[in-house]
Design a protein around this motif. Structure first.
Motif, PDB file in Angstrom:
ATOM      1  N   SER A   1       0.828  -1.210   0.000  1.00 33.99           N
ATOM      2  CA  SER A   1       0.000   0.000   0.000  1.00 33.99           C
ATOM      3  C   SER A   1       0.856   1.251   0.000  1.00 33.99           C
ATOM      4  CB  SER A   1      -0.930  -0.003   1.226  1.00 33.99           C
ATOM      5  OG  SER A   1      -1.808  -1.099   1.195  1.00 33.99           O
ATOM      6  N   LEU A   2       1.917   1.247   0.830  1.00 35.05           N
ATOM      7  CA  LEU A   2       2.801   2.406   0.878  1.00 35.05           C
ATOM      8  C   LEU A   2       3.523   2.603  -0.440  1.00 35.05           C
ATOM      9  CD1 LEU A   2       4.061   4.687   2.496  1.00 35.05           C
ATOM     10  CD2 LEU A   2       5.766   3.065   3.353  1.00 35.05           C
ATOM     11  N   ARG A   3       3.995   1.488  -1.033  1.00 35.38           N
ATOM     12  CA  ARG A   3       4.680   1.577  -2.316  1.00 35.38           C
ATOM     13  C   ARG A   3       3.732   2.098  -3.391  1.00 35.38           C
ATOM     14  NH1 ARG A   3       5.833  -3.403  -2.862  1.00 35.38           N
ATOM     15  NH2 ARG A   3       7.659  -3.294  -1.518  1.00 35.38           N
ATOM     16  N   SER A   4       2.485   1.623  -3.370  1.00 33.86           N
ATOM     17  CA  SER A   4       1.512   2.083  -4.355  1.00 33.86           C
ATOM     18  C   SER A   4       1.214   3.565  -4.168  1.00 33.86           C
ATOM     19  CB  SER A   4       0.222   1.266  -4.227  1.00 33.86           C
ATOM     20  OG  SER A   4      -0.768   1.742  -5.106  1.00 33.86           O
ATOM     21  N   ALA A   5       1.084   3.999  -2.890  1.00 34.55           N
ATOM     22  CA  ALA A   5       0.814   5.413  -2.626  1.00 34.55           C
ATOM     23  C   ALA A   5       1.971   6.281  -3.096  1.00 34.55           C
ATOM     24  CB  ALA A   5       0.558   5.623  -1.129  1.00 34.55           C
ATOM     25  N   ARG A   6       3.216   5.820  -2.874  1.00 36.58           N
ATOM     26  CA  ARG A   6       4.375   6.581  -3.342  1.00 36.58           C
ATOM     27  C   ARG A   6       4.399   6.640  -4.862  1.00 36.58           C
ATOM     28  NH1 ARG A   6       7.683   3.862   0.638  1.00 36.58           N
ATOM     29  NH2 ARG A   6       8.515   2.568  -1.049  1.00 36.58           N
ATOM     30  N   ASP A   7       4.070   5.512  -5.506  1.00 38.22           N
ATOM     31  CA  ASP A   7       4.069   5.498  -6.970  1.00 38.22           C
ATOM     32  C   ASP A   7       3.034   6.461  -7.528  1.00 38.22           C
ATOM     33  OD1 ASP A   7       6.059   3.624  -6.916  1.00 38.22           O
ATOM     34  OD2 ASP A   7       4.741   1.904  -7.267  1.00 38.22           O
ATOM     35  N   VAL A   8       1.842   6.487  -6.886  1.00 40.29           N
ATOM     36  CA  VAL A   8       0.799   7.410  -7.333  1.00 40.29           C
ATOM     37  C   VAL A   8       1.239   8.852  -7.126  1.00 40.29           C
ATOM     38  CG1 VAL A   8      -1.534   8.236  -6.856  1.00 40.29           C
ATOM     39  CG2 VAL A   8      -1.097   5.783  -7.001  1.00 40.29           C
ATOM     40  N   ALA A   9       1.834   9.129  -5.953  1.00 40.26           N
ATOM     41  CA  ALA A   9       2.299  10.487  -5.670  1.00 40.26           C
ATOM     42  C   ALA A   9       3.341  10.922  -6.686  1.00 40.26           C
ATOM     43  CB  ALA A   9       2.871  10.560  -4.259  1.00 40.26           C
ATOM     44  N   GLU A  10       4.270  10.028  -7.003  1.00 38.94           N
ATOM     45  CA  GLU A  10       5.316  10.374  -7.963  1.00 38.94           C
ATOM     46  C   GLU A  10       4.736  10.559  -9.357  1.00 38.94           C
ATOM     47  OE1 GLU A  10       9.804   8.890  -9.241  1.00 38.94           O
ATOM     48  OE2 GLU A  10       8.614   7.771  -7.776  1.00 38.94           O
ATOM     49  N   ALA A  11       3.758   9.718  -9.729  1.00 37.16           N
ATOM     50  CA  ALA A  11       3.136   9.850 -11.049  1.00 37.16           C
ATOM     51  C   ALA A  11       2.390  11.170 -11.179  1.00 37.16           C
ATOM     52  CB  ALA A  11       2.184   8.678 -11.300  1.00 37.16           C
ATOM     53  N   VAL A  12       1.656  11.550 -10.128  1.00 39.47           N
ATOM     54  CA  VAL A  12       0.938  12.834 -10.159  1.00 39.47           C
ATOM     55  C   VAL A  12       1.920  13.986 -10.230  1.00 39.47           C
ATOM     56  CG1 VAL A  12      -0.568  14.366  -8.837  1.00 39.47           C
ATOM     57  CG2 VAL A  12      -1.084  11.931  -8.979  1.00 39.47           C
ATOM     58  N   GLN A  13       3.006  13.886  -9.443  1.00 37.78           N
ATOM     59  CA  GLN A  13       4.001  14.952  -9.450  1.00 37.78           C
ATOM     60  C   GLN A  13       4.624  15.108 -10.832  1.00 37.78           C
ATOM     61  OE1 GLN A  13       4.422  16.514  -6.552  1.00 37.78           O
ATOM     62  NE2 GLN A  13       6.040  17.967  -7.053  1.00 37.78           N
ATOM     63  N   ASN A  14       4.957  13.996 -11.460  1.00 39.51           N
ATOM     64  CA  ASN A  14       5.555  14.049 -12.794  1.00 39.51           C
ATOM     65  C   ASN A  14       4.571  14.575 -13.826  1.00 39.51           C
ATOM     66  OD1 ASN A  14       8.088  13.106 -12.011  1.00 39.51           O
ATOM     67  ND2 ASN A  14       7.468  10.970 -12.177  1.00 39.51           N
ATOM     68  N   ALA A  15       3.273  14.291 -13.616  1.00 41.49           N
ATOM     69  CA  ALA A  15       2.266  14.792 -14.545  1.00 41.49           C
ATOM     70  C   ALA A  15       2.096  16.300 -14.412  1.00 41.49           C
ATOM     71  CB  ALA A  15       0.931  14.086 -14.292  1.00 41.49           C
ATOM     72  N   VAL A  16       2.230  16.805 -13.171  1.00 44.88           N
ATOM     73  CA  VAL A  16       2.080  18.246 -12.950  1.00 44.88           C
ATOM     74  C   VAL A  16       3.292  19.003 -13.471  1.00 44.88           C
ATOM     75  CG1 VAL A  16       1.937  20.023 -11.157  1.00 44.88           C
ATOM     76  CG2 VAL A  16       0.535  17.968 -10.986  1.00 44.88           C
TER      77      VAL A  16
ATOM     78  N   VAL B   1       7.226  24.275  -2.440  1.00 45.70           N
ATOM     79  CA  VAL B   1       6.075  24.810  -1.723  1.00 45.70           C
ATOM     80  C   VAL B   1       5.995  24.183  -0.339  1.00 45.70           C
ATOM     81  CG1 VAL B   1       3.551  24.993  -1.706  1.00 45.70           C
ATOM     82  CG2 VAL B   1       4.818  25.226  -3.860  1.00 45.70           C
ATOM     83  N   ARG B   2       5.663  24.990   0.657  1.00 45.31           N
ATOM     84  CA  ARG B   2       5.504  24.455   2.008  1.00 45.31           C
ATOM     85  C   ARG B   2       4.340  23.473   2.049  1.00 45.31           C
ATOM     86  NH1 ARG B   2       2.418  25.048   6.526  1.00 45.31           N
ATOM     87  NH2 ARG B   2       1.004  26.443   5.420  1.00 45.31           N
ATOM     88  N   GLY B   3       4.580  22.339   2.688  1.00 48.32           N
ATOM     89  CA  GLY B   3       3.512  21.368   2.883  1.00 48.32           C
ATOM     90  C   GLY B   3       3.466  20.306   1.792  1.00 48.32           C
ATOM     91  N   LYS B   4       2.471  19.428   1.908  1.00 46.82           N
ATOM     92  CA  LYS B   4       2.282  18.334   0.969  1.00 46.82           C
ATOM     93  C   LYS B   4       0.803  18.170   0.682  1.00 46.82           C
ATOM     94  CE  LYS B   4       6.393  15.629   2.198  1.00 46.82           C
ATOM     95  NZ  LYS B   4       6.953  15.608   0.840  1.00 46.82           N
ATOM     96  N   GLY B   5       0.484  17.219  -0.200  1.00 47.33           N
ATOM     97  CA  GLY B   5      -0.901  16.919  -0.496  1.00 47.33           C
ATOM     98  C   GLY B   5      -1.467  17.804  -1.590  1.00 47.33           C
ATOM     99  N   LEU B   6      -2.794  17.827  -1.680  1.00 48.96           N
ATOM    100  CA  LEU B   6      -3.467  18.547  -2.758  1.00 48.96           C
ATOM    101  C   LEU B   6      -3.230  20.051  -2.673  1.00 48.96           C
ATOM    102  CD1 LEU B   6      -6.850  16.603  -2.946  1.00 48.96           C
ATOM    103  CD2 LEU B   6      -4.808  16.349  -4.372  1.00 48.96           C
ATOM    104  N   GLY B   7      -3.074  20.578  -1.454  1.00 55.54           N
ATOM    105  CA  GLY B   7      -2.792  22.004  -1.321  1.00 55.54           C
ATOM    106  C   GLY B   7      -1.472  22.369  -1.958  1.00 55.54           C
ATOM    107  N   ALA B   8      -0.471  21.502  -1.781  1.00 56.67           N
ATOM    108  CA  ALA B   8       0.827  21.747  -2.398  1.00 56.67           C
ATOM    109  C   ALA B   8       0.736  21.647  -3.911  1.00 56.67           C
ATOM    110  CB  ALA B   8       1.851  20.750  -1.863  1.00 56.67           C
ATOM    111  N   VAL B   9      -0.046  20.683  -4.415  1.00 58.72           N
ATOM    112  CA  VAL B   9      -0.215  20.544  -5.867  1.00 58.72           C
ATOM    113  C   VAL B   9      -0.878  21.790  -6.446  1.00 58.72           C
ATOM    114  CG1 VAL B   9      -1.373  19.239  -7.682  1.00 58.72           C
ATOM    115  CG2 VAL B   9      -0.296  18.039  -5.791  1.00 58.72           C
ATOM    116  N   GLU B  10      -1.871  22.329  -5.739  1.00 62.65           N
ATOM    117  CA  GLU B  10      -2.536  23.545  -6.210  1.00 62.65           C
ATOM    118  C   GLU B  10      -1.543  24.702  -6.286  1.00 62.65           C
ATOM    119  OE1 GLU B  10      -6.346  26.425  -5.056  1.00 62.65           O
ATOM    120  OE2 GLU B  10      -5.555  24.966  -3.606  1.00 62.65           O
TER     121      GLU B  10
END
Length: 346
Positions: free
Chosen positions: A85-100, A147-156
């Motif tokens: 689960s942690l590996r999948s969450a990291r992979d998703v986070a990295e994929a979203v980051q690379n997409a942004v 950007v300070r912080g993580k999550g959707l706020g940081a992506v915004e």
């Protein structure tokens, strides 16, 4: 006396055998955990044969090994599921980051370009690291930030800053104007968001149209490194500045520092996920040391070497996301290469 020694061996040996599968559960696979339990069961049988006599507690001992093996198997399954689960969450986070993040071009004029994004291994939330580079009529403009912080706020916030930078890079007359546009974007984000203190450190730079000079406006970000002639140095700002989003707390001027960019030189920018990475003794990583050694001539190889050294220092564990951007000004001619000398390893 002999009976006492045998009894002591049994008393010590059986607990150790029973503990073996529990110890193996977080370290080995499911099959390995079961195999360890079977080996422990066999070891218990050997102990019984070797150090008898048979006692009324013998069955309880073997039952204990069996129960602990079953518990260890369940623990192994739970740990494996959590790791996936942690590996999948990291992979998703990295994929979203690379997409942004925008994919930088491989080359702009004589500049070879490369970028890397490293997801933290102890975090599953999306980070706020960003980088961008753009060829404009004013020169090549680039930015790296955190950007300070993580999550959707940081992506915004990352999305807002990247959009503002793309617009400002094209038409702003100078770096102070680019910074002011980024500040206004952060102010709008703070005014309309739930987090009133969102801010970002950033280094915004401009390479002149003839690729000979570098201007940097550093807003509380780790200083870029310039590698030239086999030596690396920090491009520290003459005057410190507050991060983007906090400009109202400081002076209105936007300090800009000017540096020469010789042929063959490499410019390396990174976020604090690099400089705040620690080894097992708590010592921070210093990229200046690695870049002061012979490094590859191309930016991709340069960043790969830096990442390998970073992982060596931290034991391949990062506690914060890290963004990296590298540019190498190639020699304009063979004559220039020999007159200037090689700044990077061949």
């Amino acid at each position: 006396m002999i009976v006492t020694i045998r009894t002591r061996n049994l008393a010590v040996g059986f607990p150790l055998a029973a503990a073996a599968p529990v110890v193996a559960a977080p370290l080995m696979s499911f099959a390995g955990t079961i195999a360890t339990g079977l080996v422990a069961f066999g070891a218990g049988a050997v102990l019984t044969v070797s150090y008898g006599p048979v006692s009324e507690y013998q069955d309880i001992r073997f039952i204990t090994i069996g129960v602990l093996t079953a518990i260890a198997a369940v623990i192994n399954r739970l740990i494996t599921r959590d790791r996936r689960s942690l590996r999948s969450a990291r992979d998703v986070a990295e994929a979203v980051q690379n997409a942004v993040l925008p994919v930088p071009p491989d080359r702009i004029g004589p500049l070879a370009v490369a970028a890397r994004y490293l997801a933290a291994q102890e975090e599953s939330a999306i980070g706020g690291d960003l980088y961008a580079i753009q060829d404009t009529s004013h020169g090549v403009r680039l930015m790296i930030g955190d950007v300070r912080g993580k999550g959707l706020g940081a992506v915004e916030a990352v999305t807002v800053l990247l959009g503002a930078f793309r617009e400002a890079a094209d038409w702003a007359r100078d770096l102070p104007e680019v910074i002011r546009i980024l500040e206004r974007a952060m102010n709008r984000l703070n005014a309309g968001g739930n987090d009133p203190v969102c801010f970002a450190t950033a280094a915004v730079a401009e390479i002149s149209s003839d690729f000979t000079t570098l201007n940097v406006a550093n807003r509380g970000h780790p200083a870029p490194l310039l590698v030239d002639g086999g030596k690396a140095r920090e491009l520290e700002p003459a005057s410190p500045s507050l991060p983007l989003g906090l400009a109202d707390l400081g002076p209105p001027q936007v300090p800009v520092d000017r540096f020469d960019l010789p042929p063959g030189a490499a410019l390396v920018l990174f976020t604090d996920g690099v400089t705040e990475a620690r080894d097992r003794h708590g010592a921070f990583y210093d990229p200046l040391q690695r870049l002061s050694q012979p490094i590859p001539r191309e930016p991709d190889g340069l960043l790969d070497a830096l990442i390998a050294d970073l992982y060596r220092h931290t034991g391949a564990r990062l506690t914060d996301d890290a963004g990296m951007l590298a540019l190498v000004r190639n020699f304009d001619s063979p004559t220039e290469m020999f007159t200037q000398g090689r700044g990077l390893a061949g």
